[in-house]
Every structure is written in C-alpha cells, then in structure tokens.
Write a protein that holds these residues in place. Sequence first.
Motif, PDB file in Angstrom:
ATOM      1  N   CYS A 228      -0.800   1.610   5.651  1.00 55.45           N
ATOM      2  CA  CYS A 228      -0.211   0.379   5.992  1.00 55.45           C
ATOM      3  C   CYS A 228      -0.046  -0.458   6.282  1.00 55.45           C
ATOM      4  N   MET A 229      -0.633   0.120   8.310  1.00 54.86           N
ATOM      5  CA  MET A 229       0.141  -1.147   9.028  1.00 54.86           C
ATOM      6  C   MET A 229      -0.886  -1.755   9.477  1.00 54.86           C
ATOM      7  N   ASN A 230      -1.915  -1.924   9.047  1.00 52.25           N
ATOM      8  CA  ASN A 230      -3.621  -2.201   9.006  1.00 52.25           C
ATOM      9  C   ASN A 230      -3.438  -3.976   8.059  1.00 52.25           C
ATOM     10  N   SER A 231      -2.456  -3.655   6.894  1.00 58.19           N
ATOM     11  CA  SER A 231      -2.275  -4.554   5.962  1.00 58.19           C
ATOM     12  C   SER A 231      -1.653  -6.092   6.119  1.00 58.19           C
ATOM     13  N   GLY A 232      -0.792  -5.604   6.854  1.00 56.05           N
ATOM     14  CA  GLY A 232       0.426  -6.939   6.515  1.00 56.05           C
ATOM     15  C   GLY A 232       1.116  -7.001   5.396  1.00 56.05           C
ATOM     16  N   LEU A 234       3.051  -4.034   5.524  1.00 53.98           N
ATOM     17  CA  LEU A 234       3.795  -2.696   5.532  1.00 53.98           C
ATOM     18  C   LEU A 234       4.580  -2.196   4.503  1.00 53.98           C
ATOM     19  N   PHE A 235       5.749  -3.211   4.306  1.00 56.49           N
ATOM     20  CA  PHE A 235       6.751  -1.689   3.350  1.00 56.49           C
ATOM     21  C   PHE A 235       6.642  -1.999   1.905  1.00 56.49           C
ATOM     22  N   LYS A 236       5.428  -3.428   1.984  1.00 58.15           N
ATOM     23  CA  LYS A 236       5.834  -2.825   0.785  1.00 58.15           C
ATOM     24  C   LYS A 236       4.042  -2.043   0.080  1.00 58.15           C
ATOM     25  N   ARG A 237       3.500  -1.378   0.949  1.00 59.26           N
ATOM     26  CA  ARG A 237       2.716  -0.308   0.707  1.00 59.26           C
ATOM     27  C   ARG A 237       3.754   0.843   1.306  1.00 59.26           C
ATOM     28  N   LEU A 238       4.259   0.571   2.303  1.00 57.17           N
ATOM     29  CA  LEU A 238       5.530   2.097   2.008  1.00 57.17           C
ATOM     30  C   LEU A 238       5.739   2.629   0.639  1.00 57.17           C
ATOM     31  N   PHE A 239       6.241   1.757   0.015  1.00 54.61           N
ATOM     32  CA  PHE A 239       6.939   1.684  -1.248  1.00 54.61           C
ATOM     33  C   PHE A 239       6.201   2.051  -2.563  1.00 54.61           C
ATOM     34  N   MET A 240       4.907   1.105  -2.363  1.00 53.06           N
ATOM     35  CA  MET A 240       4.006   2.054  -3.431  1.00 53.06           C
ATOM     36  C   MET A 240       3.925   3.616  -3.091  1.00 53.06           C
TER      37      MET A 240
END
Length: 525
Positions: A228-232, A234-240
């Motif tokens: 999440c944090m290293n991807s740019g 964050l919120f999209k991947r947290l949601f997934m």
Amino acid sequence: MTNTTSSRNVSESETKNSAKWNANKILLRVFVLITCLKVLLIPTYRSTDFEVHRNWLAITHSLPINEWYVNAKSQWTLDYPPLFGWFEYLLGHVAALVDPKMLDVENLNYASSGTIFFQRGSVIFLDLLFAYGVREVGKVFCSSFDSYAIFVVLSLCNMGLLIVDHVHFQYNGFLLGILLLAIANVSKTNEQVSILRGTLWFAVLLNLKHIYLYVAPVFVIWLLKSYCMNSGHLFKRLFMLGSIVAITLVASFGPFIHQLPQVMSRLFPFKRGLVHAYWAPNAWALYIGVDKIVSVALKQLGLLNGTKAAVMTGGLVQEQSFVTLPTPTPLVTFLLTLLSMSPALYCLFSRRNCDREPKQFVRCLVICALCSFMFGWHVHEKAILTAIIPLCVLAVTNKDDARVFLILSSAGHTALLPLLYPSNLTPLKILLLLTYILSSFIALSRKFEHCLLHFHEHMYVICLPVLTAYETIFHKLIFSNKLPFLPLALTSIYCAVGVSYALILHYHTFLRYHSSTADQRKKKE
C-alpha cells in the motif's frame, strides 16, 4: 554468433526446466513416502479430538445452522470459526456415503471402522494442500535444489505434524498449508495478483482457525508497507485488501449474525484457565514451576499454611490459582504477548525497503507466533507448529535460522510426545524423535558445512531423548504410581527453557539483520 547465443539460451531453458522437474519429483517422492507411513498409522491410538471432529461432522450435517453453536448434547461443542463449520459440513456429505451413523448427533463416541478410515483418510487427503503450500513457499525462498530438497523433507516429514494429525488426530496440516500459501503469495511484492491472492488465503485461514490471529499483525504491517504505502495508491489498495477481508468475514459469520455472542464465547473460552491440562512448554510452565518450588520451600520452613494448594497439577481444564505468585488474568497475558512482539513489529514497519526483504517478514511472523505461544492464555502445546513450520524454510537458507530451528524443533517436538500416552507407543515416540533430530542435524550441518550449535546447546538437545525415556519408562520404575504428573511437568519445564532460548536467539537474529541492513543503507547514502 547468433547460433551460439541461441544454443546457449536453449541450454539455459532446458536447465531451468530440468531443475523444476527435479523439484517436483523430489516433492512427489517425499509426499508419497510419508503418505504410506500415515496410512500405516491409521490403526494407532487416537485422542478425544477424534470424537470432537466426529461430533462436529454430526452437528453440521444433522442440525440447522442456528443450532451449530448452541447444541449441548455433547461436551465436545463446535468452538472453531464458522468457516471450519462449513468445512465439516462439506465433509459430512462425503461421510454420509461411508457410514451415515457417524452423523447421528446422539451417537456419542461412535467409532466404526468406516468412521475411522474416513476421518483418518480425510486428514491424509487434505495434506495435499500442505504439500502445495510447501511447494509454493519453497519456490519463493529456496535458491538452490539442495535447499529446496531439505526444506521439503523437513516440512513434509515433520514429526510434530505426524504425531498431532495422524496419531493424536487433528487437521493442522492443511491449515498450515494455507498459511504457507499466504506467506508465499504476499512475499511476491512485485506481483499484485499474488498479493491479493495471499490476502485471501490468510483471510480464509483466520476464518478456519482463529489461533492465527496471533500472526495477523505481521501480515497487516507487511501488506501495508510493501503493497500500500510504497505504491502511490494507498487508499485504493487499502480498499482492495479490506474488501477481501470483509467479504470473507461476512461469508463466514454472516449466517450466524443473530448468535454472535454465543459464537464468540465458544471461540474465546476464557474460563478454561491459564494453562491446558498438560502445560504447553512456555513462560507459564516456568511460572508454575517457580510457584510450586517456592510453595514447597515455604511449607518446609513452616511459613505457609499446608492446606493451601494450587490446582495446576490435577490434569484438568479449569481456572487455576497460584499459591505464592500472583494469578495472571487474560488481560495480563494479552498485554505481555503484545509487548513481547511489539519491537519486531516496529522494526518491520520502520524498515524503508520492507518489500525487498521477505525473509525478515517470515522471521517476524515466527517471532509473533512464538510470543503468542510463550505468553498467551490457555495455549495448547500443538500451537508450537505455527512457528516451527514457517521456520523450516528459513533454516535451509541461513545458518543462524538453522541454529534456531534445530533447538526449537527439538524442544517443541519433545513437548508433543506426552500426547501419545499409551505405553505401546513408546518405541514409536522415541524413534520419531531421534530420527527427526538426527536427520535435521545431518542435513543442515552438511548444507552449511558448519557445526551449527554451541556445546551447551548440543548438551541441551542430547538430553531431550533422555527426558522422553524418563517420562515413558523410568519414572514408573522409580516411583511406581506416585507423582503421576511429575514427568509431564519436567517435560514442559525443560522444553520451555529451550523454546524461550530459541525465541531470544531468533529475536537477536531478526534485530541483527535489521541493523545490518540499516547500516548498509546509510553507507550507500
């Protein structure tokens, strides 16, 4: 020149395919060999867990789901998360084809030959998932065929799993296979689909057996940092990730929404007491040992009322009281567990290049599993396998991890042997212990071309088979029927020393690699 390059590429491709074929071949051969041994163990002793799971088959097959967690016709009530109930429900449909009588809720302690072969066979069959997990995690962490081959043997032939699942009787193998699949997939930090798949595997695992909540913080931090944090995004991947966990949770617990208090009381039965009937080799075994020694000394000095006694040696599952030391509460054990694993979790979170070090992720997972084993409430001795199995893959890649593995597996497996209490199993217990310890020592010592243990560590491990011989043979010759709990207490306490020592060593290894990585990063900067 073009032909030469082409020939080289073909040769490299053939070599890779050959290595892959050999890896699959060694996995298949070991799996078939150990499966034959499991089949031979079908007629052996089985614990009350055999009736527990037969009763769960009957409950989930014969009763509506609103009675799964409230049925009290047997003392062996369903106390795993709902997804495991659905697993038993599916097994029940197959069991009905073998012997429908095993699915009768009123038919307590039913153990026909068909029932025995079905339940034993289901554990053996489901070990295919464990083998698959071994294969996948080995592909991620093993860089050579030798490492992979040793890892396959150490894991598939793990004597602890053999004892607990195929003699004592449980379903730990396929659950640990799912854990390995989750580890393998989330360690592929450059593959988004693999990370999501690994998250799903772990979410499923939590809803099959809630003991894996203890390693959940490691997965949360690892996924947060590496995905999440290293991807740019964050919120999209947290949601997934959150969606995967939420959907799994709803699918598992949704049908039981109106009886959640009853379900939770079954999953977290705090009235069972601090320790199990047979103490797990952890900090509380040492704590009880100190309490007993101090109380005996005070009684001899006349400083303690002789009528006051603790109840930890009665062999019963109940709330315990201590004579001289404070009695821990569930909150105290939770705080100690959280406090003990916090430094490792902080180091994993603070690491800048977290996604490049999956071995540190596994080391942290083993630390959390050991911390929960050492300080948790009502820990079963079988929970040590949650640390030993993931440690197998580290042991074949690093000599420091191999050193920890040899101590931890030797002590942890020795502590499992009293589960097989019938005297006719004594030769089997001692043979399994000696075979696994010697095989592990020889394989890992040759792998690293180095003597992995120090002298005092060698002496500790050598005494473990002697302790088992005392517990099974010599205690009765010396004391007859007196002090029946003494050999179990000695086994728990002695093995607890080894598990504690292994945790400290492993923590040191984890922190040392953390520091060395940080120093290397500073030099580059």
